[in-house]
Design a protein around this motif. Structure first.
Motif, short mmCIF file in Angstrom:
data_model
loop_
_atom_site.label_atom_id
_atom_site.label_comp_id
_atom_site.label_asym_id
_atom_site.label_seq_id
_atom_site.Cartn_x
_atom_site.Cartn_y
_atom_site.Cartn_z
N VAL A 67 84.40 30.99 -4.34
CA VAL A 67 85.66 32.16 -4.56
C VAL A 67 85.87 31.59 -2.99
N LEU A 68 85.37 31.03 -2.16
CA LEU A 68 85.65 30.46 -0.99
C LEU A 68 86.73 29.73 -0.98
N MET A 69 86.52 28.29 -2.03
CA MET A 69 86.88 26.93 -2.75
C MET A 69 88.33 27.64 -3.33
N LEU A 104 82.19 23.61 -9.30
CA LEU A 104 81.76 24.50 -8.60
C LEU A 104 81.83 25.53 -9.63
N VAL A 105 82.87 26.04 -10.68
CA VAL A 105 82.58 27.01 -11.70
C VAL A 105 81.71 26.69 -12.70
N PHE A 166 85.94 21.55 -18.04
CA PHE A 166 85.23 20.93 -19.26
C PHE A 166 84.86 19.62 -19.00
N GLY A 167 85.45 18.84 -18.29
CA GLY A 167 83.97 17.27 -17.93
C GLY A 167 83.51 18.38 -17.30
N THR A 168 82.83 18.11 -16.25
CA THR A 168 81.72 18.55 -16.03
C THR A 168 80.95 19.07 -17.07
N ALA A 169 81.57 20.52 -17.65
CA ALA A 169 80.01 21.12 -18.54
C ALA A 169 79.63 19.77 -19.57
#
Length: 278
Positions: A67-69, A104-105, A166-169
C-alpha cells in the motif's frame, strides 16, 4: 535490440507539420534502443532487491508495504502524466517503482494470502491479456511509438505494472516449483529472449508482439540475475546481499539515466498530428 522499428519522422518533417497547420505530438516513452533494454533489466533486478530489502527492514508486512509503495508510485506517476514529453529522469524512476510494487503485490498474494504461484500467474496473465485487448479495441494500436495521449499512457502503465506482477509470479514458479537454480533460470529466460529476437530479425515476427514478449520476459530474467547475486553462496548465489545488489544496480541505473538525460539519445522526434476541423 530494437524490437519496434521507429516510424517517427525526422525533425524537419515535424517542423514542416507545424508550418502546415499540424502540431507535433511528443511520445511519452523512450525509443527502444540498447539503452532501453539495459535499464529495463537493471530496473527489474533493482526492483526485486529493493522489494526484498524493504520487506526485511520496514516491518510493515507485505500488505502494508504494498500500500505504501503504491501510494508513492501514484505520486511519481502523476508527475509523469503532467510532463508534455518523455524525460529520462521522470520516466525511469516510475519503472523502478513499478518493479517494486509489482514484486510486492505478487509476493503478497503468495506469501500473505496463500495464493498458489500457478493461480497468481494465470490471474495476472488473464488480466494482462484483457488490458491489451481493451487497449487495442479503443486505440487500434498497442505500439510503443503511439503513447501520446493520456488514455494510451494509462493503458501503457497498466500493462507495464501487470508485466512486472506476472513476470514475478511466473519467474518464481519456474525457478522454485521446477527446482531450477537461479543461474539456470537466468540462462533459460535469456535463451527464450534470444529466440524471440531471432524470430523477429530473421523471420520477420511482428515487431509489437516481439517487443511486449521480451518486455515481459526481462522481468524474470532480471529477478534471476538479482537472486544470483544477492542470495547466499549455499543457496547458489554470490552472497552479495540485497543491500549491495540493490545499491549496485541503482547506481548503474542512475549513471545511464543521467547520460541519456544529457545526450537525449533515446528521445524520439515529435510526430505531426493532423488537427481536425471543428
Amino acid at each position: 535490440m530494437a524490437y519496434e522499428t521507429s516510424k517517427t519522422p525526422a525533425a524537419s518533417s515535424a517542423d514542416a507539420g507545424v508550418s502546415s497547420g499540424r502540431r507535433p505530438h511528443w511520445n511519452k516513452v523512450p525509443e527502444v534502443t540498447v539503452y532501453f533494454w539495459i535499464i529495463k533489466v537493471l530496473c527489474t533486478t533493482a526492483g526485486e532487491a529493493a522489494a526484498d530489502l524493504l520487506d526485511e527492514k520496514a516491518g510493515l508486512g507485505l500488505t502494508g508495504l504494498s500500500v505504501l509503495m503504491s501510494a508513492l508510485l501514484a505520486v511519481v506517476l502523476a508527475i509523469q502524466f503532467r510532463t508534455a514529453s518523455y524525460h529520462a529522469v521522470v520516466y525511469w524512476p516510475v519503472v523502478v517503482l513499478v518493479g517494486i510494487v509489482g514484486t510486492l503485490v505478487s509476493d503478497d498474494l503468495t506469501d500473505t494470502m496463500g495464493v498458489p504461484l500457478e493461480a497468481s500467474s494465470i490471474l495476472f496473465a488473464i488480466v494482462l491479456v484483457v488490458v491489451f485487448l481493451v487497449w487495442y479495441r479503443r486505440e487500434r494500436t498497442v505500439s510503443l511509438h503511439s503513447i501520446d495521449t493520456p488514455g494510451r499512457e494509462s493503458f501503457y502503465w497498466a500493462v507495464v505494472l501487470l508485466t512486472f506482477a506476472f513476470g514475478t509470479a511466473a519467474g518464481e514458479l519456474v525457478s522454485e516449483r521446477m527446482n531450477f537454480r537461479h543461474w539456470l533460470s537466468a540462462v533459460l529466460f535469456g535463451l527464450v529472449i534470444a529466440a524471440v529476437a531471432l524470430a523477429h530479425f530473421a523471420l520477420d515476427l511482428d515487431a509489437v508482439g516481439s517487443f511486449w514478449t521480451v518486455y515481459i520476459l526481462t522481468r524474470p530474467l532480471g529477478a534471476s540475475i538479482g537472486d544470483c547475486l544477492s542470495r547466499p553462496a549455499g543457496d547458489g548465489g554470490a552472497g552479495l546481499g540485497t543491500v549491495v545488489t540493490g545499491a549496485l544496480f541503482l547506481g548503474v541505473i542512475l549513471g545511464v539515466v543521467v547520460y541519456l538525460a544529457v545526450t537525449r539519445r533515446d528521445v524520439a522526434q515529435p510526430q505531426p498530428t493532423v488537427r481536425h476541423a471543428a
